[in-house]
Design a protein around this motif. Structure first.
Motif, PDB file in Angstrom:
ATOM      1  N   THR A 185      63.937   8.509 -29.042  1.00 39.06           N
ATOM      2  CA  THR A 185      63.678   9.829 -28.448  1.00 39.06           C
ATOM      3  C   THR A 185      64.745  10.830 -28.880  1.00 39.06           C
ATOM      4  OG1 THR A 185      64.637   8.869 -26.464  1.00 39.06           O
ATOM      5  CG2 THR A 185      62.297   9.389 -26.368  1.00 39.06           C
ATOM      6  N   SER A 186      65.947  10.344 -29.166  1.00 39.95           N
ATOM      7  CA  SER A 186      67.026  11.256 -29.567  1.00 39.95           C
ATOM      8  C   SER A 186      66.823  11.821 -30.972  1.00 39.95           C
ATOM      9  CB  SER A 186      68.381  10.541 -29.514  1.00 39.95           C
ATOM     10  OG  SER A 186      68.585   9.988 -28.242  1.00 39.95           O
ATOM     11  N   VAL A 187      65.928  11.192 -31.753  1.00 44.51           N
ATOM     12  CA  VAL A 187      65.597  11.751 -33.081  1.00 44.51           C
ATOM     13  C   VAL A 187      64.081  11.984 -33.167  1.00 44.51           C
ATOM     14  CG1 VAL A 187      67.541  10.729 -34.349  1.00 44.51           C
ATOM     15  CG2 VAL A 187      65.450   9.404 -34.111  1.00 44.51           C
ATOM     16  N   GLY A 188      63.443  12.084 -31.979  1.00 43.64           N
ATOM     17  CA  GLY A 188      61.978  12.044 -31.899  1.00 43.64           C
ATOM     18  C   GLY A 188      61.242  13.282 -32.370  1.00 43.64           C
ATOM     19  N   SER A 189      61.955  14.381 -32.607  1.00 44.71           N
ATOM     20  CA  SER A 189      61.294  15.611 -33.062  1.00 44.71           C
ATOM     21  C   SER A 189      62.312  16.436 -33.837  1.00 44.71           C
ATOM     22  CB  SER A 189      60.824  16.423 -31.846  1.00 44.71           C
ATOM     23  OG  SER A 189      61.957  16.807 -31.092  1.00 44.71           O
ATOM     24  N   ALA A 190      61.820  17.479 -34.518  1.00 45.51           N
ATOM     25  CA  ALA A 190      62.725  18.368 -35.257  1.00 45.51           C
ATOM     26  C   ALA A 190      63.753  18.943 -34.287  1.00 45.51           C
ATOM     27  CB  ALA A 190      61.905  19.485 -35.901  1.00 45.51           C
ATOM     28  N   GLU A 191      63.266  19.335 -33.123  1.00 42.54           N
ATOM     29  CA  GLU A 191      64.142  19.950 -32.128  1.00 42.54           C
ATOM     30  C   GLU A 191      65.253  18.987 -31.702  1.00 42.54           C
ATOM     31  OE1 GLU A 191      63.508  21.670 -27.620  1.00 42.54           O
ATOM     32  OE2 GLU A 191      61.861  20.731 -28.692  1.00 42.54           O
ATOM     33  N   ARG A 192      64.880  17.718 -31.453  1.00 40.07           N
ATOM     34  CA  ARG A 192      65.882  16.726 -31.027  1.00 40.07           C
ATOM     35  C   ARG A 192      66.880  16.472 -32.162  1.00 40.07           C
ATOM     36  NH1 ARG A 192      66.497  17.196 -26.406  1.00 40.07           N
ATOM     37  NH2 ARG A 192      68.364  16.155 -27.067  1.00 40.07           N
ATOM     38  N   MET A 193      66.388  16.399 -33.399  1.00 36.11           N
ATOM     39  CA  MET A 193      67.309  16.168 -34.527  1.00 36.11           C
ATOM     40  C   MET A 193      68.324  17.298 -34.636  1.00 36.11           C
ATOM     41  SD  MET A 193      65.645  14.459 -37.815  1.00 36.11           S
ATOM     42  CE  MET A 193      64.767  12.927 -37.760  1.00 36.11           C
ATOM     43  N   LYS A 194      67.845  18.530 -34.455  1.00 33.41           N
ATOM     44  CA  LYS A 194      68.768  19.676 -34.550  1.00 33.41           C
ATOM     45  C   LYS A 194      69.825  19.587 -33.454  1.00 33.41           C
ATOM     46  CE  LYS A 194      65.492  22.848 -36.655  1.00 33.41           C
ATOM     47  NZ  LYS A 194      64.754  24.100 -36.550  1.00 33.41           N
ATOM     48  N   ALA A 195      69.397  19.105 -32.273  1.00 34.04           N
ATOM     49  CA  ALA A 195      70.335  19.027 -31.144  1.00 34.04           C
ATOM     50  C   ALA A 195      71.452  18.001 -31.390  1.00 34.04           C
ATOM     51  CB  ALA A 195      69.575  18.676 -29.863  1.00 34.04           C
TER      52      ALA A 195
END
Ligand code: ADP
Ligand code: ASP
Ligand code: MG
Length: 439
Positions: A9-19
């Motif tokens: 979940t911590s790399v689950g989307s573009a948004e999470r990856m940016k975070a």
């Protein structure tokens, strides 16, 4: 050097990856271990299953669907053309590779190659993102240093030597990214550390490089006192000992891979469980120190089979247990719980793949009976030796639950009971009330 592992979940989307950037980009040298984007490994398992069933149409449909998801995500992840082109090519390369298995024979080796694609994708996509925003990082190929031996156990000597060689190729670099979960086996083929294995990768790397700490970043603020997927109210535990955390992980606390504590424990490296959605929360710190006395947490493990062997010859017969254990050893089947009486022994296993053969060998020692679909409920804390009253508290909480087996005294930090799978939830709810006062 630190090791930071980020789960699905911590790399689950573009948004999470940016975070993740604010967590990994600073002057501390570190190795970042990434899982596949959430849902990817499950989809790859589905694809492999369709290929086993020779249902190519279904496999192609699932592959295309997963590929579309990645294409959408990279459009949100990258804003410049160079990065977007690199991402597009990467996705095409990996999905063409997965598609190539629809044309040929499909065996367990091909399945393992497919399952490795998720982590290869997530790490490269993140590396390209860092490049786009001007942060330099090195992509370390886990397949060059992570290895399991002929018993499917990590080969720490090999891992240590090879990760050091890989790191030495990039002197001066202080941000490394590598794949969790994937490895090679003793034949050099692609393999993996079993589901949830990225935690294990992080701990193995931490042990190999004698890291300052191993941080497991996930979607919850640390190890909770009970399974938040099953009971309503839970709280995070600030400190756990290695032994306590290992018991909880092995007996079902999904936040940690079952065996991931051991490598860090062997080299006394603290393991921290932290929340990417709430980076300032305290989380859980796992060290050698035992900390407070008392019951700290409960967890449950499903899919347990109980085996009972009753024999008149067991009475006073030395060597009986050894003969029984040898059967399990021959079939490489670990035993989780064991209880004995004068005429019988009950034990549990979670890998029932050789059950029929095990039963037929055990039958030469006595009458064998089996209970499938059981769950081990494990109560963890520091309540050994001179300390009193803890067993009483546990059994008082469980007074309305039928119990098949009890194990107490094997260590000073674990009481385990075996219940029918259908009673697991009731047992966890009853313990939450009786031990932690949650209604
Ligand atoms: P990741 O993808 O980051 O590896 P996991 O899904 O493997 O994350 O693990 C985190 C999940 O573990 C949490 O969302 C939570 O639902 C579950 N979990 C089960 N038992 C516990 C527990 N005792 N404490 C914390 N989380 C737990
Ligand atoms: N991606 C793998 C899995 O889903 C490994 C991991 O996430 O830890 O099991
Ligand atoms: Mg996990």
């Amino acid at each position: 050097m630190q090791v930071l592992k980020f789960g699905g979940t911590s790399v689950g989307s573009a948004e999470r990856m940016k975070a993740l950037v604010s967590l990994v980009v600073n002057s501390n040298p570190k190795i970042v271990v990434l899982s596949a984007m959430s849902g990817t490994t499950n989809s790859l398992v589905e694809i492999a299953n369709a290929l086993y069933e020779k249902n190519n149409a279904k496999a192609v449909e699932l592959i295309n669907k997963l590929e579309e998801k990645y294409k959408l995500e990279i459009n949100k992840l990258y804003s410049n053309e160079t990065a977007l082109n690199k991402g597009t090519q990467l996705i095409k390369y990996h999905f063409d590779y997965i598609r190539s298995f629809t044309l040929d024979m499909f065996t367990v080796n091909e399945e393992k190659a497919i399952l490795a694609q998720g982590e290869l994708l997530s790490t490269a996509l993140f590396h390209f993102y860092l490049e786009e925003i001007g942060v330099s990082s090195v992509l370390l190929p886990a397949l060059n240093f992570m290895r399991i031996d002929e018993n499917e156990e990590p080969d720490l000597i090999y891992i240590e030597e090879n990760i050091k060689n890989e790191l030495a190729k990039h002197s001066g670099a202080n941000l490394f990214i590598t794949q969790g979960y994937i490895c090679r086996n003793t034949f050099g083929e692609i393999d993996n550390l079993k589901r949830g294995g990225s935690d294990y990768t992080a701990s193995l790397i931490g042990a190999a490089i004698l890291a300052e700490d191993v941080q497991i970043w996930t979607d919850i603020d640390g190890m909770h006192n009970n399974d938040p997927r099953i009971v309503n109210k839970t709280h995070p535990i600030e400190y756990l000992s290695f032994d306590e955390a290992a018991e909880l992980a092995y007996f079902g606390a999904k936040i940690l891979h079952p065996t991931c504590i051991l490598p860090a424990q062997k080299r006394n490296i603290p393991v921290k469980l932290l929340n990417t959605m709430q980076p300032d929360a305290k989380g859980t710190i796992i060290t050698a120190s035992v900390g407070e006395e008392g019951i700290k947490a409960v967890a449950a493990k499903d899919g347990i089979t109980a085996i009972n062997i009753k024999s008149d010859r067991m009475l006073l017969a030395y060597g009986f247990l050894r003969s029984v254990f040898e059967v399990f050893e021959r079939y490489k089947t670990p035993i989780d719980m064991i209880t004995t009486s004068e005429v019988a022994v009950s034990l549990t296993i979670d890998n029932a793949s050789n059950l029929d053969k095990i039963i037929s060998e055990l039958e030469s020692f006595g009458t064998v009976s089996i209970d499938k679909d059981q769950s081990i409920v494990c109560i963890v804390g520091d309540f050994g030796g001179e300390k009193r009253g803890y067993a009483n508290k546990v059994f008082d909480a469980l007074k309305d639950i039928p119990i098949r087996m009890i194990s107490y005294g094997g260590s000073t930090h674990n009481i385990s009971v075996l219940v029918e799978a259908g009673q697991k939830k009731n047992a966890l709810v009853a313990l939450n009330k009786g031990l932690f006062n949650y209604n």
